[in-house]
Write a protein that holds these residues in place. Structure first.
Motif, PDB file in Angstrom:
ATOM      1  N   ASN A  29      -9.338   7.696  -1.341  1.00 12.90           N
ATOM      2  CA  ASN A  29      -9.419   6.310  -1.815  1.00 12.90           C
ATOM      3  C   ASN A  29      -7.998   5.805  -1.989  1.00 12.90           C
ATOM      4  N   VAL A  30      -7.420   5.268  -0.884  1.00 11.28           N
ATOM      5  CA  VAL A  30      -6.033   4.814  -0.872  1.00 11.28           C
ATOM      6  C   VAL A  30      -5.979   3.362  -1.301  1.00 11.28           C
ATOM      7  N   VAL A  31      -5.154   3.083  -2.302  1.00  6.48           N
ATOM      8  CA  VAL A  31      -4.978   1.717  -2.820  1.00  6.48           C
ATOM      9  C   VAL A  31      -3.487   1.426  -2.915  1.00  6.48           C
ATOM     10  N   PRO A  32      -3.103   0.137  -2.946  1.00  5.19           N
ATOM     11  CA  PRO A  32      -1.686  -0.171  -3.186  1.00  5.19           C
ATOM     12  C   PRO A  32      -1.223   0.473  -4.499  1.00  5.19           C
TER      13      PRO A  32
ATOM     14  N   ASN B 222       1.097  10.042  -3.957  1.00  2.00           N
ATOM     15  CA  ASN B 222       1.770   8.810  -3.598  1.00  2.00           C
ATOM     16  C   ASN B 222       2.187   8.864  -2.128  1.00  2.00           C
ATOM     17  N   LEU B 223       2.013   7.726  -1.401  1.00  2.00           N
ATOM     18  CA  LEU B 223       2.209   7.720   0.046  1.00  2.00           C
ATOM     19  C   LEU B 223       3.064   6.540   0.472  1.00  2.00           C
ATOM     20  N   CYS B 224       3.870   6.771   1.542  1.00  2.00           N
ATOM     21  CA  CYS B 224       4.562   5.652   2.182  1.00  2.00           C
ATOM     22  C   CYS B 224       3.641   5.085   3.260  1.00  2.00           C
ATOM     23  N   LYS B 225       4.064   3.981   3.889  1.00  2.00           N
ATOM     24  CA  LYS B 225       3.211   3.320   4.889  1.00  2.00           C
ATOM     25  C   LYS B 225       2.933   4.242   6.069  1.00  2.00           C
ATOM     26  N   ALA B 226       3.969   5.013   6.483  1.00  4.54           N
ATOM     27  CA  ALA B 226       3.809   5.869   7.657  1.00  4.54           C
ATOM     28  C   ALA B 226       2.893   7.053   7.401  1.00  4.54           C
TER      29      ALA B 226
ATOM     30  N   GLU C   3      -1.686   9.731   8.288  1.00  3.72           N
ATOM     31  CA  GLU C   3      -1.757  11.196   8.335  1.00  3.72           C
ATOM     32  C   GLU C   3      -2.628  11.729   7.206  1.00  3.72           C
ATOM     33  N   HIS C   4      -2.502  11.094   6.059  1.00 10.86           N
ATOM     34  CA  HIS C   4      -3.291  11.560   4.921  1.00 10.86           C
ATOM     35  C   HIS C   4      -4.774  11.301   5.137  1.00 10.86           C
TER      36      HIS C   4
ATOM     37  N   ALA D  61      10.138   5.119   0.841  1.00 21.91           N
ATOM     38  CA  ALA D  61       9.644   4.601  -0.436  1.00 21.91           C
ATOM     39  C   ALA D  61       8.129   4.553  -0.426  1.00 21.91           C
ATOM     40  N   LEU D  62       7.514   4.922  -1.547  1.00 18.62           N
ATOM     41  CA  LEU D  62       6.053   4.909  -1.606  1.00 18.62           C
ATOM     42  C   LEU D  62       5.549   3.478  -1.677  1.00 18.62           C
ATOM     43  N   GLN D  63       4.366   3.271  -1.137  1.00 16.44           N
ATOM     44  CA  GLN D  63       3.715   1.964  -1.181  1.00 16.44           C
ATOM     45  C   GLN D  63       2.256   2.065  -1.605  1.00 16.44           C
ATOM     46  N   SER D  64       1.648   3.245  -1.329  1.00 16.06           N
ATOM     47  CA  SER D  64       0.221   3.404  -1.615  1.00 16.06           C
ATOM     48  C   SER D  64      -0.012   4.638  -2.478  1.00 16.06           C
ATOM     49  N   HIS D  65      -1.242   4.757  -2.945  1.00 10.52           N
ATOM     50  CA  HIS D  65      -1.607   5.863  -3.819  1.00 10.52           C
ATOM     51  C   HIS D  65      -3.050   6.252  -3.537  1.00 10.52           C
TER      52      HIS D  65
END
Length: 558
Positions: free
Chosen positions: A49-52, A31-35, A39-40, A20-24
């Motif tokens: 610029n990763v934000v919740p 859209n990114l998951c915690k894991a 890597e990104h 499930a995605l958590q960040s963007h």
């Protein structure tokens, strides 16, 4: 509500497509998951610029280009190494790992593509939709007066019917009163005559008695017969009771119910009442290629010295208009089937055939448009008022309206008017800058295209002028000098099943354009002699009226 707050929806990470995605990442629009965050961020080839996810900035309303590899995705990023736009699925595939990625909006070529897409949508879909809505609203306003006048007429008629019925009741009772009055008077007159007769008899008896008393004649005394007993028996008295009228109390509420009621005016704003115009959804006829060499199929001699117009009644019959007051119907074998003379005896200016197969003709001398129906000629339109316009050329549209070209008597102004029946529905005269669309000459053949464009062959302007359904200028065509060195001299105009525009050039050829005004080819064979009026049948056969020879030529060009 944010999608992450909906228990029934699970949005996955664009990279791994598992968690499930958590960040963007706002710069990469991914859209990114915690894991996958680590890597990104490890890709140092570009800024991040990763934000919740909940705190992401709303994506601007932009028509991003569609991804060629993933049809459900839009390309929000641009891979500078591969020189292609990419979507989030492209990135998650790993093919662009380590490549420099930038927002597609930072790439000038794609910004231009997005702008072009927006422009195309505005021109082809959005603007025509609003123009069509405005045209419909204008038509509603035109019909509003007529509809409410009809409603008022209905109520007035009901009132007149009620007044008529009330007058019938009143007159009937007045007549009954007169009859009763006559009978009453007759009874009194009869009794009056009887009383007067008796009174006369009584007075005569008084005279007779005095005569006897004054006389000594015994014979008179002995002959006397008393009538007093008869006179004491008074005649019966005629008693007449006067008739009376008992008016019923007027129940206003009941009266209103009996008279009739108006339904309430309902004005509802329908949220999805309009639909966006989608030209792509319109079914198109099969594509018919143009022949390399058009073929002359047949020639029909119309017996006119000068021939101006031809229009198809069917694939086998054509109406023609020449230099006199007679309009003639021919079959393809050249046999005259019917002749119709104008009602006034004046020469018609142009002819057309309606969807129901009725002949329409214009008559500038009387400023009228007339229709021939069941062998009877009916005036459809007559210009009135101070405007000194003369009616000239006419065509019947797919909706059943009539498009008519007009010009002032001083040859200074010209326009096209759309009529629904006898009602003026639309006027087309100026472009968006307020300049006249048409010349001041009176020869302007007119036709409606399948895409509802209005096409006018303007003889004096030496141009074909095409506007859309709302009257907005689309293009002008002034000739194609690669095929003819002489300037275009357009007369007749028509359109075919492919929305191609054909115009007769008095330089002995026919120009064929596509619906956007691009020249396709000329028909310059078939020994054309001063082509003037033209039309096509349902099979896309072209009929050409030759001005000088008085002949109609049927030509196969597709």
């Amino acid at each position: 509500m944010d999608p992450l707050d909906r228990a029934q929806v699970l949005l996955l990470c664009d990279l791994c497509q598992r968690s499930a995605l958590q960040s963007h990442c706002e710069l990469c629009q991914i859209n990114l998951c915690k894991a996958c965050v680590g890597e990104h961020l490890s890709d140092s080839s570009m800024r991040h610029n990763v934000v919740p996810y909940k705190h992401r900035t709303a994506i601007p309303n932009v028509n991003y280009p569609k991804c060629p590899n993933h049809t459900q995705k839009h390309c929000e990023l641009y891979c500078e190494k591969c020189d292609i736009p990419v979507c989030s699925t492209c990135i998650s595939s790993g093919k662009h790992h380590g490549h420099k990625l930038t927002n597609v909006l930072q790439n000038p070529s794609f910004i231009k593509e997005i702008l072009n897409n927006d422009l195309k949508e505005l021109e082809k879909r959005i603007c025509p939709t609003y123009e069509e809505i405005a045209l419909d609203l204008n038509s509603e306003k035109i019909n509003l007066e007529k509809n409410y006048e009809k409603l008022t007429t209905t109520v007035t008629k009901q009132g007149e019917d009620w007044h008529r019925e009330i007058n019938v009741i009143v007159n009937k009772q007045k007549s009954e009163i007169d009859d009763m009055k006559t009978k009453h008077l007759a009874a009194l007159n009869k009794q009056e005559r009887e009383i007067k007769q008796i009174t006369s008899d009584v007075k005569q008896c008084i005279v007779d008695l005095k005569k006897i008393l004054d006389s000594n004649d015994v014979s008179l005394t002995s002959a006397y017969n008393s009538r007093n007993a008869e006179f004491r028996n008074l005649p019966p008295k005629v008693n007449v009771s006067l008739p009376s009228f008992s008016p019923h109390q007027i129940n206003t509420e009941q009266l209103h119910q009996m008279f009739g009621s108006l339904s309430a005016l309902s004005i509802i704003t329908e949220e999805h009442g309009y639909t966006m115009k989608t030209p792509e959804a319109v079914s198109c006829p099969p594509v018919k290629p143009l022949l390399d060499e058009p073929e002359l199929i047949t020639t029909i001699d119309t017996e006119y010295d000068r021939l101006f117009s031809v229009t198809c009644l069917s694939d086998e019959e054509i109406w023609t208009r020449g230099d006199d007051e007679i309009m003639k119907l021919y079959n393809l074998q050249g046999k005259r089937l019917k002749s119709t003379q104008t009602k006034s005896g004046n020469k018609p200016r142009d002819i057309a055939v309606t969807r129901s197969g009725d002949l329409v003709y214009t008559e500038p001398d009387t400023r009228t448009v007339n229709i021939v129906k069941n062998k009877k000629i009916k005036e459809v339109i007559r210009l009135q008022g101070w405007e000194p316009y003369n009616m000239y050329n006419v065509c019947s549209t797919s909706s059943g309206d009539l498009l008519v070209t007009m010009i002032t008597d001083d040859y200074k102004q010209s326009k096209v008017v759309r009529y629904s029946g006898s009602t003026e529905k639309q006027t087309i005269q100026f472009d968006s800058k307020g300049k006249p669309l048409y010349s001041s000459g009176y020869i302007k053949y007119i036709s409606e295209n399948r895409n509802l464009d209005i096409c006018v062959a303007d003889y004096v302007a030496r141009a074909v002028v095409v506007v859309n359904q709302a009257g907005k200028l689309r293009f002008r065509y002034t000739g194609h000098f690669s095929t003819t060195k002489r300037r275009l001299v357009p007369a007749g105009i028509t359109t075919d099943s492919q929305s191609q525009i054909l115009t007769a050039d008095c330089n002995n050829c026919i120009h064929i354009l596509d619906q956007d005004g691009q020249f396709l080819r000329n028909i310059d064979n078939c020994d054309l002699e001063r082509p003037y009026g033209i039309c096509v049948d349902t099979k896309d056969n072209l009929f050409v009226a030759e001005y000088l020879s008085g002949k109609v030529k049927k030509i196969k060009y597709m």
